[in-house]
Design a protein around this motif. Sequence first.
Motif, PDB file in Angstrom:
ATOM      1  N   THR A 145      -4.088 -20.428   4.702  1.00 15.18           N
ATOM      2  CA  THR A 145      -3.010 -19.725   4.006  1.00 15.18           C
ATOM      3  C   THR A 145      -2.426 -18.698   4.970  1.00 15.18           C
ATOM      4  O   THR A 145      -3.063 -18.305   5.941  1.00 15.18           O
ATOM      5  N   LEU A 146      -1.202 -18.286   4.676  1.00 15.19           N
ATOM      6  CA  LEU A 146      -0.579 -17.261   5.502  1.00 15.19           C
ATOM      7  C   LEU A 146       0.307 -16.386   4.649  1.00 15.19           C
ATOM      8  O   LEU A 146       0.668 -16.738   3.523  1.00 15.19           O
ATOM      9  N   SER A 147       0.625 -15.226   5.196  1.00 20.19           N
ATOM     10  CA  SER A 147       1.548 -14.302   4.548  1.00 20.19           C
ATOM     11  C   SER A 147       2.239 -13.503   5.641  1.00 20.19           C
ATOM     12  O   SER A 147       1.661 -13.249   6.693  1.00 20.19           O
ATOM     13  N   PRO A 148       3.473 -13.110   5.380  1.00 19.23           N
ATOM     14  CA  PRO A 148       4.163 -12.277   6.371  1.00 19.23           C
ATOM     15  C   PRO A 148       3.540 -10.887   6.414  1.00 19.23           C
ATOM     16  O   PRO A 148       3.054 -10.380   5.402  1.00 19.23           O
ATOM     17  N   ASP A 149       3.545 -10.271   7.589  1.00 19.63           N
ATOM     18  CA  ASP A 149       3.024  -8.907   7.726  1.00 19.63           C
ATOM     19  C   ASP A 149       3.707  -7.945   6.762  1.00 19.63           C
ATOM     20  O   ASP A 149       3.083  -7.041   6.230  1.00 19.63           O
ATOM     21  N   SER A 150       5.000  -8.160   6.540  1.00 16.57           N
ATOM     22  CA  SER A 150       5.762  -7.240   5.691  1.00 16.57           C
ATOM     23  C   SER A 150       5.476  -7.428   4.198  1.00 16.57           C
ATOM     24  O   SER A 150       5.796  -6.563   3.402  1.00 16.57           O
ATOM     25  N   GLN A 151       4.860  -8.551   3.819  1.00 13.90           N
ATOM     26  CA  GLN A 151       4.518  -8.829   2.415  1.00 13.90           C
ATOM     27  C   GLN A 151       3.124  -9.465   2.362  1.00 13.90           C
ATOM     28  O   GLN A 151       2.975 -10.629   1.992  1.00 13.90           O
ATOM     29  N   PRO A 152       2.078  -8.725   2.698  1.00 10.92           N
ATOM     30  CA  PRO A 152       0.739  -9.327   2.794  1.00 10.92           C
ATOM     31  C   PRO A 152       0.213  -9.907   1.483  1.00 10.92           C
ATOM     32  O   PRO A 152      -0.672 -10.759   1.510  1.00 10.92           O
ATOM     33  N   ASP A 153       0.758  -9.485   0.347  1.00 11.32           N
ATOM     34  CA  ASP A 153       0.306 -10.026  -0.934  1.00 11.32           C
ATOM     35  C   ASP A 153       0.993 -11.345  -1.291  1.00 11.32           C
ATOM     36  O   ASP A 153       0.602 -12.002  -2.252  1.00 11.32           O
ATOM     37  N   SER A 154       2.017 -11.717  -0.538  1.00 12.26           N
ATOM     38  CA  SER A 154       2.740 -12.973  -0.779  1.00 12.26           C
ATOM     39  C   SER A 154       2.162 -14.049   0.127  1.00 12.26           C
ATOM     40  O   SER A 154       2.530 -14.164   1.289  1.00 12.26           O
ATOM     41  N   THR A 155       1.247 -14.831  -0.418  1.00 11.47           N
ATOM     42  CA  THR A 155       0.583 -15.848   0.390  1.00 11.47           C
ATOM     43  C   THR A 155       1.082 -17.241   0.022  1.00 11.47           C
ATOM     44  O   THR A 155       1.551 -17.470  -1.099  1.00 11.47           O
ATOM     45  N   ALA A 156       0.966 -18.144   0.981  1.00 12.18           N
ATOM     46  CA  ALA A 156       1.309 -19.552   0.764  1.00 12.18           C
ATOM     47  C   ALA A 156       0.348 -20.396   1.575  1.00 12.18           C
ATOM     48  O   ALA A 156      -0.132 -19.979   2.632  1.00 12.18           O
ATOM     49  N   GLN A 157       0.066 -21.573   1.073  1.00  8.61           N
ATOM     50  CA  GLN A 157      -0.735 -22.513   1.841  1.00  8.61           C
ATOM     51  C   GLN A 157       0.167 -23.170   2.872  1.00  8.61           C
ATOM     52  O   GLN A 157       1.329 -23.495   2.581  1.00  8.61           O
ATOM     53  N   VAL A 158      -0.372 -23.363   4.061  1.00 14.39           N
ATOM     54  CA  VAL A 158       0.392 -24.016   5.120  1.00 14.39           C
ATOM     55  C   VAL A 158       0.897 -25.371   4.635  1.00 14.39           C
ATOM     56  O   VAL A 158       2.054 -25.739   4.868  1.00 14.39           O
ATOM     57  N   SER A 159       0.058 -26.111   3.933  1.00 15.65           N
ATOM     58  CA  SER A 159       0.453 -27.451   3.454  1.00 15.65           C
ATOM     59  C   SER A 159       1.675 -27.398   2.552  1.00 15.65           C
ATOM     60  O   SER A 159       2.465 -28.348   2.514  1.00 15.65           O
ATOM     61  N   SER A 160       1.890 -26.290   1.839  1.00 18.18           N
ATOM     62  CA  SER A 160       3.045 -26.188   0.949  1.00 18.18           C
ATOM     63  C   SER A 160       4.347 -25.952   1.712  1.00 18.18           C
ATOM     64  O   SER A 160       5.425 -26.095   1.146  1.00 18.18           O
ATOM     65  N   LEU A 161       4.248 -25.595   2.984  1.00 18.78           N
ATOM     66  CA  LEU A 161       5.434 -25.350   3.797  1.00 18.78           C
ATOM     67  C   LEU A 161       5.764 -26.515   4.731  1.00 18.78           C
ATOM     68  O   LEU A 161       6.708 -26.442   5.501  1.00 18.78           O
TER      69      LEU A 161
END
Length: 169
Positions: A145-161
């Motif tokens: 999973t990853l999230s932008p530094d500016s929004q650490p609570d907004s995560t997404a799975q790499v597979s979803s992108l």
Amino acid sequence: MLRKRFTRTELRRLEDISLFVNQRLELIEGDLLEKNGPKTRPSVDRIPAAGDDQAYSEPEPDLAVLQAPDPPYANRHPRGDELRLVVEVADTSAAFDRNIKAALYARAGVPEYWVVDFQGRAIFVYRGSRDGVWHSVVRLAEPDTLSPDSQPDSTAQVSSLLPPAPKSN
């Protein structure tokens, strides 16, 4: 044979006379490169490069997230330090995006840069550009999973992108 290196000023002049109608171009180290895919209207058309690259580079990211919700960019493109995140989607351009463009964005002061690599089924996350160098580069694969530094609570799975994985025969 000599190569003609274009400047940002020359590119503006050519665009002003409608030489490149309906073409998605970006200026990288003096070369005019045609981007793959249809021309879309990203949040930011182009990002001026910094330092020595300034006259000869103006990359056009696939996606850019601005720091200010109502930016004052009616008459200029945002600087790298006025962005939160820049994303390049790479189908066939991953090596170029991970090397040439990553270096341009670091020198421009972009704080975070992602390369979504369709063929490699991964996302490369670049963070902490200082003095024109990325201080953190991480490759994330599908289970991550990853999230932008500016929004650490907004995560997404790499597979979803990424697009669906090709089916094996």
